[in-house]
Design an enzyme around this catalytic site. Structure first.
Site, PDB file in Angstrom:
ATOM      1  N   TYR A  69     -46.709 -44.056  68.466  1.00 42.07           N
ATOM      2  CA  TYR A  69     -48.165 -43.843  68.505  1.00 42.07           C
ATOM      3  C   TYR A  69     -48.902 -44.863  67.649  1.00 42.07           C
ATOM      4  CZ  TYR A  69     -46.726 -39.496  70.641  1.00 42.07           C
ATOM      5  OH  TYR A  69     -46.161 -38.571  71.487  1.00 42.07           O
ATOM      6  N   SER A  70     -48.243 -45.967  67.367  1.00 48.46           N
ATOM      7  CA  SER A  70     -48.726 -46.923  66.383  1.00 48.46           C
ATOM      8  C   SER A  70     -50.034 -47.615  66.782  1.00 48.46           C
ATOM      9  CB  SER A  70     -47.636 -47.977  66.171  1.00 48.46           C
ATOM     10  OG  SER A  70     -48.177 -49.129  65.584  1.00 48.46           O
ATOM     11  N   ASN A  71     -51.023 -47.540  65.897  1.00 50.52           N
ATOM     12  CA  ASN A  71     -52.268 -48.276  66.101  1.00 50.52           C
ATOM     13  C   ASN A  71     -52.007 -49.776  66.123  1.00 50.52           C
ATOM     14  OD1 ASN A  71     -53.838 -45.946  66.099  1.00 50.52           O
ATOM     15  ND2 ASN A  71     -54.146 -45.998  63.886  1.00 50.52           N
ATOM     16  N   HIS A  72     -51.038 -50.198  65.343  1.00 45.80           N
ATOM     17  CA  HIS A  72     -50.726 -51.626  65.246  1.00 45.80           C
ATOM     18  C   HIS A  72     -50.106 -52.158  66.551  1.00 45.80           C
ATOM     19  CE1 HIS A  72     -49.166 -55.412  63.867  1.00 45.80           C
ATOM     20  NE2 HIS A  72     -47.928 -55.014  64.071  1.00 45.80           N
ATOM     21  N   ILE A  73     -49.267 -51.340  67.184  1.00 47.01           N
ATOM     22  CA  ILE A  73     -48.699 -51.734  68.477  1.00 47.01           C
ATOM     23  C   ILE A  73     -49.821 -51.884  69.511  1.00 47.01           C
ATOM     24  CG2 ILE A  73     -47.349 -50.822  70.446  1.00 47.01           C
ATOM     25  CD1 ILE A  73     -45.541 -52.061  68.371  1.00 47.01           C
TER      26      ILE A  73
END
Ligand SMILES: *Cc1c(COP(=O)(O)O)cnc(C)c1O
Length: 313
Positions: A69-73
């Site tokens: 769920y990574s914002n960075h991804i």
């Protein structure tokens, strides 16, 4: 010609609530969440100079790491596409690869990443833990060829440089700058750009005794900043019904959406501190809304499974 990630200057929005009036405090929110509908504002800022560097190095591929769920991804996929890079995301959890259709159908973060052209590679939690080891990086190079490596969470010296651009001349009227803390990159950029009359308060979204030394590595000064460690709600990605209720109430009162991983915890902490008179009367607080709204969907699915109150969007 080098592509430059264009980042607009978001507005500061004043918050009007009875408690602020009662305590004689001004609270404003810098709407970095408005930078992109899906991508966290601070993640774009962290990528800006990394993308420039990758272009200078004549790289064609960005490779990075993150959870499901990574914002960075999400940010790397979106920014990479804009700048014309191939992107590869190394994702924690090989169980997600078993039924990829199902994984993507149930996960907006990964679905958007794939729609932005990101190639996903799921690895076991064990392998993921060793993601910075030389052997693992070598293996990735064998598999994918040359790439520009962006660390998990996107934090490095160039990321800090990007976050030093969050505060502008207009923000000098504030005496407190507040932000959520994950890896410590964003707060380090803020610390490096404050004026002498200002202080930065960080609200870690995780249990992290290591964060102070991490920030000390990147920040140019050791004074004028502190961390409030009482508002992580059990750790990274953890939340309670009380936090969800706060986020929903805040949305009704201000029309500003908060995410449950970072910005909800920060604002919960700010209001607790205001209630406890931690800010002197007359304080002018600027809270950075870093974004993270793309993560709400994933949390709501979990809340739904547990039959709990959902985050209203
Ligand atoms: C990643 C993130 C943070 C934390 O930023 P760091 O630089 O890792 O400390 C805060 N808020 C949001 C919405 C984020 O996505």
């Amino acid at each position: 010609m080098l592509f430059k990630l264009e980042i607009p200057t978001p507005i500061n929005q004043p918050i009007q609530l009875p408690i602020l009036k009662e305590k004689g405090i001004e609270l404003w929110i810098k709407r970095e969440d408005s930078i992109h509908p899906f991508v966290s504002g601070n993640k774009f800022r962290k990528l800006k100079y990394n993308i420039t560097k990758a272009q200078e190095e004549k790289q064609h591929t960005l490779l990075t790491f993150g959870g499901a769920y990574s914002n960075h991804i999400a940010a790397t996929a979106a920014a990479g596409k804009m700048a014309g890079f191939k992107t590869i995301g190394i994702i924690r959890g090989d169980e997600l690869a078993k039924d990829i259709e199902r994984t993507l159908a149930g996960n907006a973060t990964l679905k958007h990443a794939v729609e932005n052209g990101m190639q996903l590679r799921f690895v076991s939690r064990e392998l993921y833990r060793n993601k910075t080891s030389e052997a693992f990086i070598k293996e990735l190079q064998n598999e994918f060829g040359e790439f520009y490596l962006v660390p998990e969470g996107g934090t490095n010296d160039l990321a800090i440089q990007g976050c030093e651009e969050i505060l502008t001349f207009e923000d000098e009227k504030f005496n407190y700058i507040c932000c959520a803390v994950g890896t410590g990159g964003t707060i380090s950029g803020l610390i490096n750009s404050i004026k002498e009359h200002q202080k930065v308060i960080g609200f870690p979204a995780l249990k992290g005794d290591f964060l102070t030394s991490e920030i000390q590595q990147f920040a140019k000064r050791n004074d004028h900043w502190s961390l409030q460690n009482a508002f992580h709600f059990g750790g990274y990605g953890k939340y309670t019904p009380e936090l969800i209720r706060f986020i929903n109430e805040f949305k009704v009162q201000t029309n500003i959406p908060l995410d449950p991983i970072y910005t909800g915890k920060m604002l919960f902490g700010i209001f607790k501190m205001i209630e406890n008179d931690a800010f002197e009367k007359g304080s002018k607080i600027l809270a950075i809304h870093t974004g993270g709204l793309q993560g709400i969907d994933g949390v709501n699915q979990k809340l739904k499974n547990k039959n709990q109150e959902l985050i209203q969007v």
